[in-house]
Design a protein around this motif. Structure first.
Motif, mmCIF file in Angstrom:
data_model
loop_
_atom_site.group_PDB
_atom_site.id
_atom_site.type_symbol
_atom_site.label_atom_id
_atom_site.label_comp_id
_atom_site.label_asym_id
_atom_site.label_seq_id
_atom_site.Cartn_x
_atom_site.Cartn_y
_atom_site.Cartn_z
ATOM 1 N N UNK A 109 -2.526 3.398 9.891
ATOM 2 C CA UNK A 109 -1.358 3.709 9.072
ATOM 3 C C UNK A 109 -0.710 2.409 8.616
ATOM 4 N N UNK A 110 -0.249 2.419 7.360
ATOM 5 C CA UNK A 110 0.461 1.274 6.809
ATOM 6 C C UNK A 110 1.779 1.749 6.194
ATOM 7 N N UNK A 111 2.721 0.847 6.134
ATOM 8 C CA UNK A 111 3.933 1.039 5.338
ATOM 9 C C UNK A 111 3.873 0.075 4.165
ATOM 10 N N UNK A 112 4.045 0.597 2.966
ATOM 11 C CA UNK A 112 4.122 -0.237 1.772
ATOM 12 C C UNK A 112 5.556 -0.207 1.260
ATOM 13 N N UNK A 113 6.168 -1.368 1.153
ATOM 14 C CA UNK A 113 7.475 -1.485 0.518
ATOM 15 C C UNK A 113 7.291 -2.246 -0.790
ATOM 16 N N UNK A 114 7.812 -1.690 -1.872
ATOM 17 C CA UNK A 114 7.590 -2.281 -3.197
ATOM 18 C C UNK A 114 8.882 -2.263 -3.994
ATOM 19 N N UNK A 115 8.975 -3.214 -4.897
ATOM 20 C CA UNK A 115 10.154 -3.290 -5.766
ATOM 21 C C UNK A 115 9.762 -4.027 -7.037
ATOM 22 N N UNK A 116 10.577 -3.888 -8.048
ATOM 23 C CA UNK A 116 10.386 -4.606 -9.296
ATOM 24 C C UNK A 116 11.723 -4.817 -9.947
ATOM 25 N N UNK A 117 11.819 -5.804 -10.785
ATOM 26 C CA UNK A 117 13.076 -6.087 -11.452
ATOM 27 C C UNK A 117 12.868 -6.723 -12.804
ATOM 28 N N UNK A 118 13.911 -6.646 -13.618
ATOM 29 C CA UNK A 118 13.896 -7.243 -14.955
ATOM 30 C C UNK A 118 15.240 -7.880 -15.203
ATOM 31 N N UNK A 119 15.245 -9.148 -15.513
ATOM 32 C CA UNK A 119 16.505 -9.840 -15.767
ATOM 33 C C UNK A 119 16.896 -9.652 -17.225
ATOM 34 N N UNK A 120 17.420 -8.482 -17.490
ATOM 35 C CA UNK A 120 17.819 -8.109 -18.844
ATOM 36 C C UNK A 120 17.530 -6.658 -19.147
ATOM 37 N N UNK A 151 10.857 6.387 -9.259
ATOM 38 C CA UNK A 151 9.445 6.280 -8.902
ATOM 39 C C UNK A 151 9.105 7.219 -7.743
ATOM 40 N N UNK A 152 9.958 7.249 -6.731
ATOM 41 C CA UNK A 152 9.694 8.101 -5.569
ATOM 42 C C UNK A 152 9.630 9.573 -5.968
ATOM 43 N N UNK A 194 -5.072 -0.545 0.270
ATOM 44 C CA UNK A 194 -6.455 -0.062 0.151
ATOM 45 C C UNK A 194 -7.458 -1.161 0.475
ATOM 46 N N UNK A 195 -7.109 -2.398 0.123
ATOM 47 C CA UNK A 195 -8.014 -3.507 0.424
ATOM 48 C C UNK A 195 -8.131 -3.738 1.929
ATOM 49 N N UNK A 196 -7.060 -3.455 2.661
ATOM 50 C CA UNK A 196 -7.092 -3.599 4.114
ATOM 51 C C UNK A 196 -7.886 -2.472 4.769
ATOM 52 N N UNK A 197 -7.677 -1.253 4.295
ATOM 53 C CA UNK A 197 -8.392 -0.092 4.836
ATOM 54 C C UNK A 197 -8.251 1.063 3.857
ATOM 55 N N UNK A 198 -9.280 1.378 3.092
ATOM 56 C CA UNK A 198 -9.181 2.442 2.091
ATOM 57 C C UNK A 198 -9.022 3.831 2.694
ATOM 58 N N UNK A 199 -9.223 3.978 4.005
ATOM 59 C CA UNK A 199 -9.078 5.278 4.657
ATOM 60 C C UNK A 199 -7.723 5.437 5.333
ATOM 61 N N UNK A 200 -6.871 4.423 5.252
ATOM 62 C CA UNK A 200 -5.590 4.451 5.967
ATOM 63 C C UNK A 200 -4.608 5.421 5.317
ATOM 64 N N UNK A 201 -3.712 5.946 6.137
ATOM 65 C CA UNK A 201 -2.568 6.693 5.621
ATOM 66 C C UNK A 201 -1.479 5.690 5.256
ATOM 67 N N UNK A 202 -0.826 5.919 4.124
ATOM 68 C CA UNK A 202 0.150 4.956 3.619
ATOM 69 C C UNK A 202 1.487 5.659 3.374
ATOM 70 N N UNK A 203 2.532 5.081 3.922
ATOM 71 C CA UNK A 203 3.885 5.570 3.667
ATOM 72 C C UNK A 203 4.571 4.559 2.749
ATOM 73 N N UNK A 210 -3.692 12.758 -0.669
ATOM 74 C CA UNK A 210 -3.463 13.250 0.686
ATOM 75 C C UNK A 210 -3.161 12.139 1.682
ATOM 76 N N UNK A 211 -3.446 10.890 1.304
ATOM 77 C CA UNK A 211 -3.217 9.768 2.214
ATOM 78 C C UNK A 211 -1.885 9.077 1.993
ATOM 79 N N UNK A 212 -1.147 9.448 0.935
ATOM 80 C CA UNK A 212 0.051 8.697 0.549
ATOM 81 C C UNK A 212 1.276 9.603 0.554
ATOM 82 N N UNK A 213 2.336 9.156 1.187
ATOM 83 C CA UNK A 213 3.630 9.834 1.111
ATOM 84 C C UNK A 213 4.666 8.849 0.590
ATOM 85 N N UNK A 214 5.767 9.394 0.056
ATOM 86 C CA UNK A 214 6.785 8.555 -0.570
ATOM 87 C C UNK A 214 8.144 8.826 0.066
ATOM 88 N N UNK A 215 8.892 7.751 0.239
ATOM 89 C CA UNK A 215 10.222 7.846 0.858
ATOM 90 C C UNK A 215 11.187 6.925 0.119
#
Length: 381
Positions: free
Chosen positions: A3-14, A79-80, A62-71, A108-113
């Protein structure tokens, strides 16, 4: 299964403007950083950058483990909710990005929070490092990140706010301003009849039309994805409007007493014509001088201006570098615009503000202000 946790963000200055994203893959058991990704992507919107961050985070997992569950944890409600299938994806720029994100790993492997912005600091920092790199004419490299050293980022070390998405466009050379998006509350039963409705009256609730207007405003702010805080007048019609938006964005509502409407004294509940018929001399004096108060102990425009200016200063201090939604009334919004423009008090009578309309003012560190928007009702159509 890992299992992995992915935290992601993006921004635009303008928004749109120079944009970047950041993503980190974490071990959920230990909190250990397994890998990071960040990139300056050129000129784009906040939402595009957020989706690009999501895609990068999923690919890194996915590069670490393509079969992993990801939160996936993100502070972008848009986006969520879209990736969870609860909100439709209408914007043409978002559809291909969402489709790409959905193909990185099986659904089935990905959930969003959704998480508050303050809990997404790692990805936010990476996104800002990527934008800083782009500003310097280069791409982000892992060596830019201070995470492994446990050291603060450049913005944290100096005490300056790490420039987040600012909502309405801001000149980069002046730094990220405190941007106030000013939302007039939705209609009440008194609004269509243009009756005086201040802080000394019956404190009416939203009408059915007003509730619909609040929902439309909430949807528009969710789609834009730039609001980072919600502040409201203490009066019921504003609190109801603010709560509708805040619920959609997953944010709390803070009450600011200084944003309440003028106390119109004995004129509360009357139309302009009725007030003139009963209190002509007082009304004429009120129209002629900002120091004149409504009949029966109401507030003068001068008094309201002092109250609103004090609230403005408190809010600027608390929201530097961020975009805050202020849900308030006609007089406070007009007063904020008037003060930002350096216009005379009589300008209050020369501005139109429809129910649930949006205006915006940005306040810079050098003391200057910029009116970005006035009486926008496009989200209500």
């Amino acid at each position: 299964m890992r299992e992995f946790v992915v935290e992601a963000d993006g921004g635009s200055r303008g928004n749109p403007g120079p944009a970047g994203y950041g993503a980190v893959v974490l071990d959920p058991a230990t909190g250990e950083t397994l890998t990071e990704a960040a990139e300056f992507i050129g000129f784009a919107t906040n939402n595009v950058a957020e989706y690009r961050g999501l895609i990068a985070g999923l690919r890194a997992a996915a590069a670490l483990d393509p079969a992993a569950r990801v939160r996936v944890r993100m502070d972008s409600k848009l986006v969520v909710e879209q990736m969870s299938g609860r909100w439709q994806i209408k914007h043409p720029d978002m559809k291909p990005l969402a489709a790409e994100a959905a193909t990185v790993l099986p659904r089935s492997q990905v959930t969003y929070e959704w998480i508050p912005r303050e809990r997404n600091k790692h990805a936010d920092r990476l996104a800002n490092e990527a934008m800083d790199a782009g500003r310097d004419g280069r791409q982000w490299e892992p060596s830019d990140s201070t995470a492994d050293l446990g050291a603060p980022s450049a913005s944290e070390a100096t005490g300056a706010p790490a420039a987040p998405p600012v909502g309405w466009s801001a000149p980069a050379d002046l730094g990220a301003p405190a941007t106030f998006v000013l939302l007039r509350h939705g209609e009440t039963a008194l609004t269509p009849e243009k009756r005086f409705s201040g802080s000394g009256g019956t404190d009416p609730e939203l009408s059915a039309t007003g509730r619909e207007q609040a929902e439309r405003a909430a949807a528009a702010f969710a789609a834009r994805g730039t609001i980072q805080a919600v502040v409201s007048s203490p009066l019921r019609r504003c609190r109801e409007t603010a709560q509708t938006v805040a619920d959609r964005l997953g944010l709390p509502v803070r009450i600011e007493e200084g944003l309440r409407e003028t106390d119109f004294g004995a004129w509360e509940g009357l139309t302009f014509g009725e007030a003139r018929e009963r209190y002509r001399a007082d009304l004429d004096a009120w129209l002629a001088s900002p120091k004149a108060a409504p009949t029966g102990g109401g507030e003068s425009f001068a008094t309201v201006a002092r109250r609103v200016a004090s609230a403005r200063d408190r809010l600027i201090a608390g929201h530097r570098g961020t975009t805050a939604l202020l849900v308030t009334h006609v007089t406070p919004i007009k007063t904020l615009v008037r003060l930002a423009l350096g216009a005379p008090p009589e300008s209050l009578f020369r501005m139109e503000l429809s129910a649930a309309s949006v205006s915006a003012v940005a306040y810079y560190a050098d003391g200057n202000a910029s009116v970005r928007l006035l009486n926008d009702t496009s989200h209500l159509r």
